[in-house]
Every structure is written in structure tokens, then in C-alpha cells.
Design a protein around this motif. Structure first.
Motif, PDB file in Angstrom:
ATOM      1  N   UNK A  81       0.834  -1.198   0.000  1.00  0.00           N
ATOM      2  CA  UNK A  81       0.000   0.000   0.000  1.00  0.00           C
ATOM      3  C   UNK A  81       0.875   1.257   0.000  1.00  0.00           C
ATOM      4  N   UNK A  82       1.928   1.245   0.802  1.00  0.00           N
ATOM      5  CA  UNK A  82       2.847   2.380   0.865  1.00  0.00           C
ATOM      6  C   UNK A  82       3.592   2.552  -0.459  1.00  0.00           C
ATOM      7  N   UNK A  83       4.030   1.437  -1.061  1.00  0.00           N
ATOM      8  CA  UNK A  83       4.742   1.503  -2.343  1.00  0.00           C
ATOM      9  C   UNK A  83       3.835   2.061  -3.439  1.00  0.00           C
ATOM     10  N   UNK A  84       2.591   1.602  -3.482  1.00  0.00           N
ATOM     11  CA  UNK A  84       1.646   2.101  -4.482  1.00  0.00           C
ATOM     12  C   UNK A  84       1.404   3.599  -4.305  1.00  0.00           C
ATOM     13  N   UNK A  85       1.298   4.037  -3.056  1.00  0.00           N
ATOM     14  CA  UNK A  85       1.097   5.460  -2.801  1.00  0.00           C
ATOM     15  C   UNK A  85       2.286   6.267  -3.301  1.00  0.00           C
ATOM     16  N   UNK A  86       3.488   5.754  -3.101  1.00  0.00           N
ATOM     17  CA  UNK A  86       4.686   6.461  -3.576  1.00  0.00           C
ATOM     18  C   UNK A  86       4.688   6.583  -5.097  1.00  0.00           C
ATOM     19  N   UNK A  87       4.350   5.464  -5.785  1.00  0.00           N
ATOM     20  CA  UNK A  87       4.342   5.481  -7.248  1.00  0.00           C
ATOM     21  C   UNK A  87       3.301   6.462  -7.776  1.00  0.00           C
ATOM     22  N   UNK A  88       2.096   6.416  -7.216  1.00  0.00           N
ATOM     23  CA  UNK A  88       1.018   7.276  -7.693  1.00  0.00           C
ATOM     24  C   UNK A  88       1.257   8.747  -7.349  1.00  0.00           C
ATOM     25  N   UNK A  89       1.793   8.993  -6.165  1.00  0.00           N
ATOM     26  CA  UNK A  89       2.070  10.379  -5.790  1.00  0.00           C
ATOM     27  C   UNK A  89       3.201  10.971  -6.614  1.00  0.00           C
ATOM     28  N   UNK A  90       4.164  10.128  -7.009  1.00  0.00           N
ATOM     29  CA  UNK A  90       5.235  10.606  -7.894  1.00  0.00           C
ATOM     30  C   UNK A  90       4.697  10.946  -9.276  1.00  0.00           C
ATOM     31  N   UNK A  91       3.525  10.363  -9.618  1.00  0.00           N
ATOM     32  CA  UNK A  91       2.880  10.656 -10.897  1.00  0.00           C
ATOM     33  C   UNK A  91       1.906  11.825 -10.787  1.00  0.00           C
ATOM     34  N   UNK A  92       1.858  12.479  -9.608  1.00  0.00           N
ATOM     35  CA  UNK A  92       1.037  13.674  -9.451  1.00  0.00           C
ATOM     36  C   UNK A  92      -0.327  13.449  -8.839  1.00  0.00           C
ATOM     37  N   UNK A  93      -0.579  12.244  -8.312  1.00  0.00           N
ATOM     38  CA  UNK A  93      -1.883  11.949  -7.725  1.00  0.00           C
ATOM     39  C   UNK A  93      -1.875  12.203  -6.219  1.00  0.00           C
ATOM     40  N   UNK A  94      -3.031  12.590  -5.705  1.00  0.00           N
ATOM     41  CA  UNK A  94      -3.269  12.455  -4.266  1.00  0.00           C
ATOM     42  C   UNK A  94      -3.914  11.089  -4.080  1.00  0.00           C
ATOM     43  N   UNK A  95      -3.628  10.423  -2.980  1.00  0.00           N
ATOM     44  CA  UNK A  95      -4.069   9.042  -2.819  1.00  0.00           C
ATOM     45  C   UNK A  95      -4.960   8.871  -1.600  1.00  0.00           C
ATOM     46  N   UNK A  96      -5.890   7.923  -1.742  1.00  0.00           N
ATOM     47  CA  UNK A  96      -6.743   7.477  -0.640  1.00  0.00           C
ATOM     48  C   UNK A  96      -6.540   5.977  -0.537  1.00  0.00           C
ATOM     49  N   UNK A  97      -6.025   5.487   0.598  1.00  0.00           N
ATOM     50  CA  UNK A  97      -5.680   4.081   0.738  1.00  0.00           C
ATOM     51  C   UNK A  97      -6.575   3.400   1.768  1.00  0.00           C
ATOM     52  N   UNK A  98      -7.091   2.211   1.396  1.00  0.00           N
ATOM     53  CA  UNK A  98      -7.915   1.410   2.305  1.00  0.00           C
ATOM     54  C   UNK A  98      -7.433  -0.037   2.243  1.00  0.00           C
ATOM     55  N   UNK A  99      -7.856  -0.837   3.246  1.00  0.00           N
ATOM     56  CA  UNK A  99      -7.294  -2.168   3.381  1.00  0.00           C
ATOM     57  C   UNK A  99      -8.207  -3.315   3.030  1.00  0.00           C
ATOM     58  N   UNK A 100      -9.430  -3.059   2.527  1.00  0.00           N
ATOM     59  CA  UNK A 100     -10.314  -4.164   2.168  1.00  0.00           C
ATOM     60  C   UNK A 100     -11.251  -3.728   1.041  1.00  0.00           C
ATOM     61  N   UNK A 101     -11.902  -4.709   0.420  1.00  0.00           N
ATOM     62  CA  UNK A 101     -12.703  -4.448  -0.760  1.00  0.00           C
ATOM     63  C   UNK A 101     -13.935  -3.606  -0.505  1.00  0.00           C
ATOM     64  N   UNK A 102     -14.618  -3.825   0.622  1.00  0.00           N
ATOM     65  CA  UNK A 102     -15.835  -3.067   0.917  1.00  0.00           C
ATOM     66  C   UNK A 102     -15.510  -1.590   1.101  1.00  0.00           C
ATOM     67  N   UNK A 103     -14.444  -1.305   1.860  1.00  0.00           N
ATOM     68  CA  UNK A 103     -14.028   0.088   2.024  1.00  0.00           C
ATOM     69  C   UNK A 103     -13.562   0.672   0.696  1.00  0.00           C
ATOM     70  N   UNK A 104     -12.997  -0.187  -0.161  1.00  0.00           N
ATOM     71  CA  UNK A 104     -12.546   0.277  -1.462  1.00  0.00           C
ATOM     72  C   UNK A 104     -13.701   0.724  -2.350  1.00  0.00           C
ATOM     73  N   UNK A 105     -14.761  -0.059  -2.365  1.00  0.00           N
ATOM     74  CA  UNK A 105     -15.950   0.307  -3.151  1.00  0.00           C
ATOM     75  C   UNK A 105     -16.516   1.629  -2.642  1.00  0.00           C
TER      76      UNK A 105
END
Length: 288
Positions: free
Chosen positions: A21-45
Motif C-alpha cells: 500500500x505504501x509503495x503504491x502510494x509512492x508510485x502514484x504520488x510521484x505521478x502527481x496523484x493524491x491518494x486514498x488508501x484502504x485495506x479491504x474491498x468493501x471500504x474500497x468500493x
């Protein structure tokens, strides 16, 4: 700025492993995104419904509901680009993921630079309903794949008038030149409409782009590596690594496309497999 500008800066990460989750946030933020991270599918939906992100990454194996079900629920309410990440490598799992509505399928472990390149290429592809989106570099001004010299398609009104092919339902004679035709299958690259017989066919973005490329190329064989690069807007195989997972993803998209066409890989009517090479349209003289 507008809401679409805000949306372009947002990504939702759905991943139960905190390190990934931390690695994905780094990759996306380096591409100019703000990120919202959650740990399960229901919270993701729920996060996708709340933030309407441009990009959503989904882990397949999660507590609650898995990534496949999460993708199906997300796709019912959002046209966010979905990238599925998993350690699974079987083609059946790729088919499930792409069939659930994912746009990309990345096998763990992944290289951050490659994931960044895939995200950037994905953003060059139009979302559902975006007929005016900028065309990727491999497309010509009409938004269709640029065919090779040996695959030029004559679709002018004059040639259509002498071909004897029936006009697609609801299409005026003046617009007939915009349609690509193979048997009773017709595709309009500009409006991104596909008709099978007289009925509209619902395809995903990737399925449409694959079909458009094959219909432009006609009998010219397109390899899995070639089709991977076409979808990502890359010009040459040497400019982008195409691995086994990429080729399995093309096979999965082709399986889904054939299913929607009612086509059989054993006795194909529209798209045939050239074993060990790739895919091409069937001959107009065969299988009739």
C-alpha cells in the motif's frame, strides 16, 4: 478549477498489505496523484463512490470481498481506470479480473517504474463515453490505429457503394465511410460503436481497441506483444518490456472479446489465432 481537474489528481488504493500500500502510494504520488488508501474491498468500493478517482488499484486477495467482486461493484457506478494487482498468474484469474471490469492486470512483485509507465499509458486511453479524448500516439487523427502499408483499408463512400455490403442500421449513406466492416461486424472508430448484425455490442475500452486494431489490420497478423504496445501507446517493442503476464492479459481480453462476438477459437468466424504468432481477421471466403 473544475471537478474533472480534481478528479485527475485522485487515486484510490485498495490493498491489505501495508508495505505494498505504501509503495503504491509512492508510485502514484510521484505521478502527481493524491491518494486514498484502504485495506479491504468493501471500504474500497465506498472510497471509489466517495472520491470518484481517475485511477483505482485493487488487490485480488483481500478480507471481506475479493478484488473481482470489488471490481464488479465499482464498475457499476464508476468509469475509473481499474488496475488489479495479484500474485496469481493463471490465465483463468486474468480472465476473471478483466471480465470483472479491470483495465490492467499486474502480477506481483512489480517494478515501480514499470507500474508508473503503465499508469501513464493507461491515462492516454479514453474512458467510457469520452469520444473526444486525445488519441494515443499510435492512432491517426480519426482516433483509429494507423494501419501498415500492406493493410490499407479503403472505406470511402464510393467503394462502399460498389461493395454490395448492407449499410449498418441507423447509419446514413454520408457516414458509411466511417465504419470498418468485416462480415456482419461493423465498427465506428469515432463514436466507438460496434454493431454485430443489427445490434449494438457492448465492449470494454480494451476490447474495442483490440477489435479496432484487428479490423484495421485485416489479414495482417498482430502479435500479442504488438497488441500490448498498441494498447499502451508504445511504438516499438524495444521501448517497452512485454512479459508473459502482458501476453496472458491479451489472451484474456481476446477470450472475452470472442465470447461477446459468439466466436469460436476452434472454428472462428471473425478472429483467428495464428499459432505461435498472434491474431488476425478471418478470410472473408472461409467459414461462411
Amino acid at each position: 478549477m473544475s471537478g474533472s481537474t480534481e478528479r485527475a489528481k485522485t487515486a484510490v488504493i485498495v490493498e491489505d498489505d501495508p508495505d505494498i500500500r505504501h509503495l503504491l502510494a509512492e508510485v502514484l504520488e510521484s505521478a502527481g496523484f493524491s491518494t486514498v488508501a484502504v485495506g479491504n474491498g468493501i471500504d474500497g468500493v465506498d472510497a471509489v463512490a466517495t472520491h470518484q478517482p481517475l485511477i483505482t488499484t485493487l488487490d485480488v486477495n483481500m478480507p471481506g470481498i475479493d478484488g473481482f467482486e470489488a471490481a464488479r461493484r465499482i464498475r457499476q457506478r464508476s468509469d475509473t481506470y481499474i488496475i488489479m494487482l495479484t500474485g496469481l498468474e493463471e490465465e483463468a484469474d486474468v480472465v476473471l479480473g478483466l471480465g470483472a471490469g479491470a483495465d490492467e492486470y499486474v502480477v506481483k512483485p512489480f517494478r515501480p517504474r514499470e507500474l508508473r509507465a503503465r499508469i501513464e499509458a493507461l491515462l492516454r486511453r479514453p474512458r467510457a463515453g469520452e469520444s473526444g479524448a486525445a488519441a494515443p500516439s499510435h492512432l491517426n487523427g480519426a482516433g483509429r490505429p494507423t494501419p501498415a502499408a500492406d493493410a490499407v483499408v479503403d472505406i470511402s463512400p464510393s467503394s462502399a457503394d460498389t461493395s454490395g455490403s448492407p449499410r449498418p442500421a441507423g447509419v446514413d449513406a454520408a457516414d458509411e465511410g466511417e465504419w470498418l466492416v468485416h462480415r456482419d461486424l461493423r465498427l465506428d472508430p469515432d463514436s466507438r460503436i460496434v454493431r454485430l448484425g443489427g445490434d449494438d455490442l457492448e465492449l470494454t475500452r480494451t476490447e474495442f481497441d483490440l477489435l479496432a486494431t484487428l479490423m484495421e489490420s485485416k489479414r495482417r497478423v498482430r502479435s500479442k506483444a504488438d497488441l500490448t504496445l498498441v494498447l499502451r501507446g508504445e511504438s516499438y517493442v524495444t521501448s517497452y518490456y512485454v512479459g508473459d503476464a502482458d501476453k496472458r492479459a491479451i489472451e484474456a481480453h481476446m477470450t472475452n472479446l470472442r465470447r461477446k462476438l459468439g466466436d469460436s477459437p476452434v472454428n472462428p468466424f471473425y478472429i483467428e489465432t495464428v499459432r505461435g504468432v498472434g491474431y488476425r481477421l478471418t478470410s472473408e471466403l472461409s467459414g461462411s
